[in-house]
Design a protein around this motif. Structure first.
Motif, PDB file in Angstrom:
ATOM      1  N   PHE A  86       9.943  -2.047   5.041  1.00 50.56           N
ATOM      2  CA  PHE A  86      10.317  -1.950   3.632  1.00 50.56           C
ATOM      3  C   PHE A  86      10.062  -3.302   2.976  1.00 50.56           C
ATOM      4  N   LEU A  87       9.052  -3.349   2.117  1.00 48.02           N
ATOM      5  CA  LEU A  87       8.749  -4.578   1.387  1.00 48.02           C
ATOM      6  C   LEU A  87       9.591  -4.624   0.120  1.00 48.02           C
ATOM      7  N   ILE A 137      -1.595 -14.161   4.538  1.00 44.56           N
ATOM      8  CA  ILE A 137      -0.793 -12.937   4.457  1.00 44.56           C
ATOM      9  C   ILE A 137      -1.330 -11.862   5.397  1.00 44.56           C
ATOM     10  N   CYS A 138      -2.648 -11.720   5.477  1.00 44.18           N
ATOM     11  CA  CYS A 138      -3.224 -10.730   6.396  1.00 44.18           C
ATOM     12  C   CYS A 138      -2.851 -11.042   7.834  1.00 44.18           C
ATOM     13  N   THR A 139      -2.935 -12.309   8.217  1.00 40.42           N
ATOM     14  CA  THR A 139      -2.574 -12.713   9.579  1.00 40.42           C
ATOM     15  C   THR A 139      -1.099 -12.463   9.846  1.00 40.42           C
ATOM     16  N   SER A 140      -0.249 -12.812   8.894  1.00 47.32           N
ATOM     17  CA  SER A 140       1.197 -12.613   9.053  1.00 47.32           C
ATOM     18  C   SER A 140       1.533 -11.131   9.201  1.00 47.32           C
ATOM     19  N   PHE A 141       0.857 -10.285   8.427  1.00 43.80           N
ATOM     20  CA  PHE A 141       1.122  -8.848   8.505  1.00 43.80           C
ATOM     21  C   PHE A 141       0.650  -8.277   9.841  1.00 43.80           C
ATOM     22  N   GLU A 142      -0.511  -8.690  10.288  1.00 44.98           N
ATOM     23  CA  GLU A 142      -1.020  -8.218  11.582  1.00 44.98           C
ATOM     24  C   GLU A 142      -0.067  -8.612  12.708  1.00 44.98           C
ATOM     25  N   MET A 143       0.459  -9.838  12.652  1.00 47.33           N
ATOM     26  CA  MET A 143       1.399 -10.296  13.671  1.00 47.33           C
ATOM     27  C   MET A 143       2.702  -9.506  13.606  1.00 47.33           C
ATOM     28  N   ILE A 194      -1.396  -8.090  -2.171  1.00 49.47           N
ATOM     29  CA  ILE A 194      -2.439  -8.245  -1.144  1.00 49.47           C
ATOM     30  C   ILE A 194      -2.335  -7.128  -0.113  1.00 49.47           C
ATOM     31  N   LEU A 195      -1.115  -6.782   0.294  1.00 53.45           N
ATOM     32  CA  LEU A 195      -0.946  -5.755   1.321  1.00 53.45           C
ATOM     33  C   LEU A 195      -1.382  -4.377   0.827  1.00 53.45           C
ATOM     34  N   TYR A 196      -1.220  -4.114  -0.468  1.00 48.80           N
ATOM     35  CA  TYR A 196      -1.750  -2.861  -1.018  1.00 48.80           C
ATOM     36  C   TYR A 196      -3.266  -2.798  -0.823  1.00 48.80           C
ATOM     37  N   TYR A 197      -3.942  -3.865  -1.146  1.00 50.18           N
ATOM     38  CA  TYR A 197      -5.401  -3.895  -0.999  1.00 50.18           C
ATOM     39  C   TYR A 197      -5.805  -3.834   0.470  1.00 50.18           C
ATOM     40  N   LEU A 198      -5.088  -4.553   1.312  1.00 46.78           N
ATOM     41  CA  LEU A 198      -5.409  -4.567   2.745  1.00 46.78           C
ATOM     42  C   LEU A 198      -5.308  -3.169   3.346  1.00 46.78           C
ATOM     43  N   LEU A 199      -4.199  -2.462   3.081  1.00 49.60           N
ATOM     44  CA  LEU A 199      -3.989  -1.150   3.702  1.00 49.60           C
ATOM     45  C   LEU A 199      -4.831  -0.065   3.052  1.00 49.60           C
ATOM     46  N   ASP A 200      -5.230  -0.277   1.804  1.00 55.60           N
ATOM     47  CA  ASP A 200      -6.146   0.666   1.147  1.00 55.60           C
ATOM     48  C   ASP A 200      -7.603   0.383   1.505  1.00 55.60           C
ATOM     49  N   LYS A 201      -7.807  -0.700   2.293  1.00 54.16           N
ATOM     50  CA  LYS A 201      -9.157  -1.117   2.703  1.00 54.16           C
ATOM     51  C   LYS A 201     -10.047  -1.400   1.482  1.00 54.16           C
ATOM     52  N   ARG A 202      -9.457  -2.086   0.507  1.00 52.99           N
ATOM     53  CA  ARG A 202     -10.199  -2.487  -0.688  1.00 52.99           C
ATOM     54  C   ARG A 202     -10.290  -4.005  -0.740  1.00 52.99           C
ATOM     55  N   GLU A 203     -11.376  -4.486  -1.263  1.00 49.89           N
ATOM     56  CA  GLU A 203     -11.570  -5.932  -1.370  1.00 49.89           C
ATOM     57  C   GLU A 203     -10.569  -6.509  -2.369  1.00 49.89           C
ATOM     58  N   TRP A 204      -9.988  -7.658  -2.003  1.00 48.27           N
ATOM     59  CA  TRP A 204      -9.026  -8.325  -2.873  1.00 48.27           C
ATOM     60  C   TRP A 204      -9.584  -9.657  -3.337  1.00 48.27           C
ATOM     61  N   LEU A 225      -0.538   8.344  12.351  1.00 50.31           N
ATOM     62  CA  LEU A 225      -1.707   8.548  13.203  1.00 50.31           C
ATOM     63  C   LEU A 225      -2.898   7.706  12.749  1.00 50.31           C
ATOM     64  N   GLU A 226      -2.958   7.421  11.463  1.00 50.14           N
ATOM     65  CA  GLU A 226      -4.060   6.624  10.927  1.00 50.14           C
ATOM     66  C   GLU A 226      -3.687   5.163  10.734  1.00 50.14           C
ATOM     67  N   GLY A 227      -2.609   4.733  11.383  1.00 53.08           N
ATOM     68  CA  GLY A 227      -2.185   3.348  11.282  1.00 53.08           C
ATOM     69  C   GLY A 227      -1.119   3.151  10.220  1.00 53.08           C
ATOM     70  N   TRP A 228      -0.941   1.931   9.780  1.00 56.83           N
ATOM     71  CA  TRP A 228       0.073   1.593   8.804  1.00 56.83           C
ATOM     72  C   TRP A 228      -0.416   1.940   7.398  1.00 56.83           C
ATOM     73  N   ARG A 229       0.408   2.700   6.666  1.00 51.28           N
ATOM     74  CA  ARG A 229       0.041   3.122   5.320  1.00 51.28           C
ATOM     75  C   ARG A 229       1.277   3.120   4.412  1.00 51.28           C
ATOM     76  N   PHE A 230       1.064   2.906   3.108  1.00 52.23           N
ATOM     77  CA  PHE A 230       2.160   3.006   2.155  1.00 52.23           C
ATOM     78  C   PHE A 230       2.578   4.465   2.000  1.00 52.23           C
ATOM     79  N   SER A 231       3.888   4.701   2.025  1.00 51.24           N
ATOM     80  CA  SER A 231       4.403   6.067   1.828  1.00 51.24           C
ATOM     81  C   SER A 231       5.246   6.176   0.562  1.00 51.24           C
ATOM     82  N   SER A 232       5.714   5.077   0.030  1.00 46.98           N
ATOM     83  CA  SER A 232       6.366   5.085  -1.280  1.00 46.98           C
ATOM     84  C   SER A 232       6.184   3.726  -1.932  1.00 46.98           C
TER      85      SER A 232
END
Length: 204
Positions: free
Chosen positions: A4-5, A127-133, A158-168, A189-196
């Motif tokens: 929960f962010l 931020i990408c490294t911190s989230f992956e960790m 940034i995390l919205y763009y990262l998980l949507d696989k869009r360039e930031w 099943l498809e990894g980490w994704r925003f649900s709300s």
């Protein structure tokens, strides 16, 4: 497994943010307390086991209000700070305009840092490294899920763009993000994704 962010509560206007050491307004404290109450009242739904937070004052103050309601101690981590804007951090807008005219987050080149700070690309990579960790630590059960992470608008965007696989980039559009809003990421099943997104029911 969920993360929960939470964006911190309302902070003082009229100053540059980033690594500012300025704290919340009275309204920001109230917002944070309302979120804490809401999470306590819906404890079974959220099932929060771990609280993490940026160590900047506005995030720490938000987290302290939540800690008191949930009786869960938070861990404060520098990696989850907003972008490092160096000497401009916490500076009055008027003073920044005089001493650093035209220097804004979205006016920098991707590899050009704020004076005394970091570049947009450095920020993105941090931020990408911190989230992956964080995800790896949850999956390996080094951190107990579900996790509440109190951080900043720029980080969450940034995390919205990262998980949507869009360039930031630092000129990318900003997702809706109110103070103390909750943004839920789930492992499926498809990894980490925003649900709300941008939930502010606690402020009603």
């Amino acid at each position: 497994m969920k993360i929960f962010l939470v964006r911190h509560g309302m902070d003082e206007e009229g100053y540059r943010g980033g690594w500012s050491q300025r704290g919340l307004t009275e309204q920001g404290i109230i917002q944070s307390g309302k979120l804490g109450n809401y999470l306590h009242q819906h404890a079974k739904e959220y099932a929060i086991d771990t609280i993490l937070s940026s160590d900047l004052p506005r995030a720490v103050q938000t987290t302290r209000e939540i800690e008191r309601k949930l009786n869960i101690p938070g861990s404060f981590v520098k990696d989850w700070r907003e972008m490092n804007n160096g000497v401009l951090a916490g500076m009055l807008h008027e003073e920044a305009e005089v001493n650093y005219p035209g220097v804004y987050f979205n006016s920098l080149e991707m590899d050009s840092p704020f004076p005394g700070g970091e570049s947009p690309r450095n920020f993105y990579n941090r931020i990408c490294t911190s989230f992956e960790m964080l995800c790896r630590d949850i999956e390996e059960q080094k951190i107990t899920s579900n996790v509440l992470l109190v951080t900043h608008g720029g980080v969450i965007n940034i995390l919205y763009y990262l998980l949507d696989k869009r360039e930031w980039s630092n000129t990318s559009s900003f997702h809706p993000m109110d103070h103390t809003s909750v943004h839920t990421i789930e492992k499926g099943l498809e990894g980490w994704r925003f649900s709300s997104m941008n939930v502010v029911s606690h402020l009603d």
